[in-house]
Design a protein around this motif. Sequence first.
Motif, PDB file in Angstrom:
ATOM      1  N   SER A 116       0.876  -1.168   0.000  1.00 43.68           N
ATOM      2  CA  SER A 116       0.000   0.000   0.000  1.00 43.68           C
ATOM      3  C   SER A 116       0.914   1.219   0.000  1.00 43.68           C
ATOM      4  O   SER A 116       2.114   1.105   0.210  1.00 43.68           O
ATOM      5  CB  SER A 116      -0.909   0.004   1.235  1.00 43.68           C
ATOM      6  N   ARG A 117       0.343   2.381  -0.254  1.00 46.00           N
ATOM      7  CA  ARG A 117       1.114   3.616  -0.257  1.00 46.00           C
ATOM      8  C   ARG A 117       0.552   4.542   0.804  1.00 46.00           C
ATOM      9  O   ARG A 117      -0.657   4.721   0.888  1.00 46.00           O
ATOM     10  CB  ARG A 117       1.062   4.265  -1.639  1.00 46.00           C
ATOM     11  N   ILE A 118       1.448   5.124   1.585  1.00 49.14           N
ATOM     12  CA  ILE A 118       1.057   6.077   2.623  1.00 49.14           C
ATOM     13  C   ILE A 118       1.789   7.375   2.339  1.00 49.14           C
ATOM     14  O   ILE A 118       3.005   7.385   2.141  1.00 49.14           O
ATOM     15  CB  ILE A 118       1.403   5.561   4.032  1.00 49.14           C
ATOM     16  N   LEU A 119       1.036   8.472   2.329  1.00 49.92           N
ATOM     17  CA  LEU A 119       1.585   9.797   2.049  1.00 49.92           C
ATOM     18  C   LEU A 119       1.446  10.654   3.302  1.00 49.92           C
ATOM     19  O   LEU A 119       0.350  10.832   3.816  1.00 49.92           O
ATOM     20  CB  LEU A 119       0.815  10.437   0.886  1.00 49.92           C
ATOM     21  N   PHE A 120       2.556  11.176   3.794  1.00 47.32           N
ATOM     22  CA  PHE A 120       2.569  12.054   4.965  1.00 47.32           C
ATOM     23  C   PHE A 120       2.776  13.478   4.471  1.00 47.32           C
ATOM     24  O   PHE A 120       3.819  13.788   3.897  1.00 47.32           O
ATOM     25  CB  PHE A 120       3.693  11.667   5.919  1.00 47.32           C
TER      26      PHE A 120
END
Length: 128
Positions: free
Chosen positions: A28-32
């Motif tokens: 999955s991709r997590i963007l902060f």
Amino acid sequence: MPITKHNPTGLFPQYRNYSHAVEVSGDSRILFISGLNGYLSDGITMPDSFQEQGEIIWNYIGTILKSAGMGYENIVSLRTYLSSPEYDEPNVQLRMKYLGNNEPALTVICCQLLESKWKLEIEAVAAI
């Protein structure tokens, strides 16, 4: 796990040792998304009103999300810093405008911000 920095053009210049957003990807991709303020893209000019600063910030969030192939519906967490409790209701109205039916985890904090002209600062986490 790859890490990608997102510093799209059209936002104010980056501060030292700072990215507007950092994405962690894998299955999955997590963007902060770093705390954003209401500076215009020149990094100097900022409108005085809460509403204008809020619109600028939410548009910056949208620009960063788009750069990562995401939208406002991908926001899973928000942290908003308000310079005064009087901005709570206008803040809620802006959030409703941009999030629609999305209901991310949320924290709103009233505090003294780094610059006295800032009315709010918003940071976000998005995932896909």
